[in-house]
Structure formats: C-alpha cells, structure tokens
Design a protein around this motif. Sequence first.
Motif, PDB file in Angstrom:
ATOM      1  N   ASP A   1      13.688  -1.935   8.279  1.00  0.00           N
ATOM      2  CA  ASP A   1      14.581  -1.289   7.315  1.00  0.00           C
ATOM      3  C   ASP A   1      13.919  -0.058   6.688  1.00  0.00           C
ATOM      4  O   ASP A   1      12.703   0.021   6.584  1.00  0.00           O
TER       5      ASP A   1
ATOM      6  N   THR B   1       9.069  -7.993  -3.514  1.00  0.00           N
ATOM      7  CA  THR B   1      10.458  -8.290  -3.154  1.00  0.00           C
ATOM      8  C   THR B   1      10.878  -7.492  -1.925  1.00  0.00           C
ATOM      9  O   THR B   1      11.547  -8.019  -1.030  1.00  0.00           O
ATOM     10  N   ALA B   2      10.467  -6.237  -1.857  1.00  0.00           N
ATOM     11  CA  ALA B   2      10.786  -5.400  -0.694  1.00  0.00           C
ATOM     12  C   ALA B   2      10.135  -5.949   0.569  1.00  0.00           C
ATOM     13  O   ALA B   2      10.738  -5.948   1.651  1.00  0.00           O
TER      14      ALA B   2
ATOM     15  N   GLU C   1       9.355  -9.141   1.232  1.00  0.00           N
ATOM     16  CA  GLU C   1      10.086 -10.334   1.668  1.00  0.00           C
ATOM     17  C   GLU C   1      11.442  -9.956   2.255  1.00  0.00           C
ATOM     18  O   GLU C   1      11.869 -10.536   3.260  1.00  0.00           O
ATOM     19  N   ALA C   2      12.110  -8.961   1.687  1.00  0.00           N
ATOM     20  CA  ALA C   2      13.390  -8.510   2.254  1.00  0.00           C
ATOM     21  C   ALA C   2      13.183  -7.947   3.663  1.00  0.00           C
ATOM     22  O   ALA C   2      13.973  -8.221   4.577  1.00  0.00           O
ATOM     23  N   SER C   3      12.124  -7.192   3.861  1.00  0.00           N
ATOM     24  CA  SER C   3      11.823  -6.648   5.188  1.00  0.00           C
ATOM     25  C   SER C   3      11.536  -7.767   6.184  1.00  0.00           C
ATOM     26  O   SER C   3      11.978  -7.704   7.341  1.00  0.00           O
TER      27      SER C   3
ATOM     28  N   ARG D   1      12.698 -10.807   6.064  1.00  0.00           N
ATOM     29  CA  ARG D   1      13.977 -11.474   6.353  1.00  0.00           C
ATOM     30  C   ARG D   1      14.802 -10.641   7.332  1.00  0.00           C
ATOM     31  O   ARG D   1      15.419 -11.189   8.252  1.00  0.00           O
TER      32      ARG D   1
END
Length: 109
Positions: free
Chosen positions: A31, A86-87, A89-91, A93
Amino acid sequence: YGAAPMQALVHADPPNAIALSLAEERLRPLDKEGQFLLGEVLILEDGPELGQRLAEVFRRGRAALVRGHGTFVGGESLEEALHLTTALEASARIIWLERLWSGSAPGVG
C-alpha cells in the motif's frame, strides 16, 4: 536504544505482522501509505544482540519486526510511533489479503 535518533519507542504484538515475520526476511508494504511511511521493514532474530541490531535499524529507519515476537517502532513522539505501528499492521494485513485473493497464501488454492 539510546544511540538511535528518536524520542519515543513503541513495542506491540500485532498478529498480522507477527505472522508475516515467521515466513519472510523483510516486510515490503504493498500500500502507498506503508511504502511512504515505512519503506522496507527488516525482520530480525531475537537474541542477546537484539538491542544493538534495533539501534542500527533505527539509525536508518523507523521500524523493525522481531521474528515471532512483534514490532518495534520509533518516532519523534509517542503519537507518531503509535501511528507508524498502526500503519505497519495495516500494511501487513493488506499483504495477507492480497495473498489470499491471489491464491498465494499458505494453504490456499
């Protein structure tokens, strides 16, 4: 970690990032936000030299994963370090979701 140029450090146990750390050598965000904020994230082995290895990573970057353990993310403030955590972990996912949809995740297909 005192040798690293940061004011805050967050350690977390995000499940998607930890799962990727078991199979990869680096986390490469797919992302745009992850690419911009984190770039490539090294995955380190746990052990007696971990503190020194993290300090080396933080001289050049802002985040590292420890295989099977979790994330260590530095920032100029606690808020920034948490945002980057947080970024990350989002990446992680997003990587898993892409692998599931493409059929390249372990046990898929």
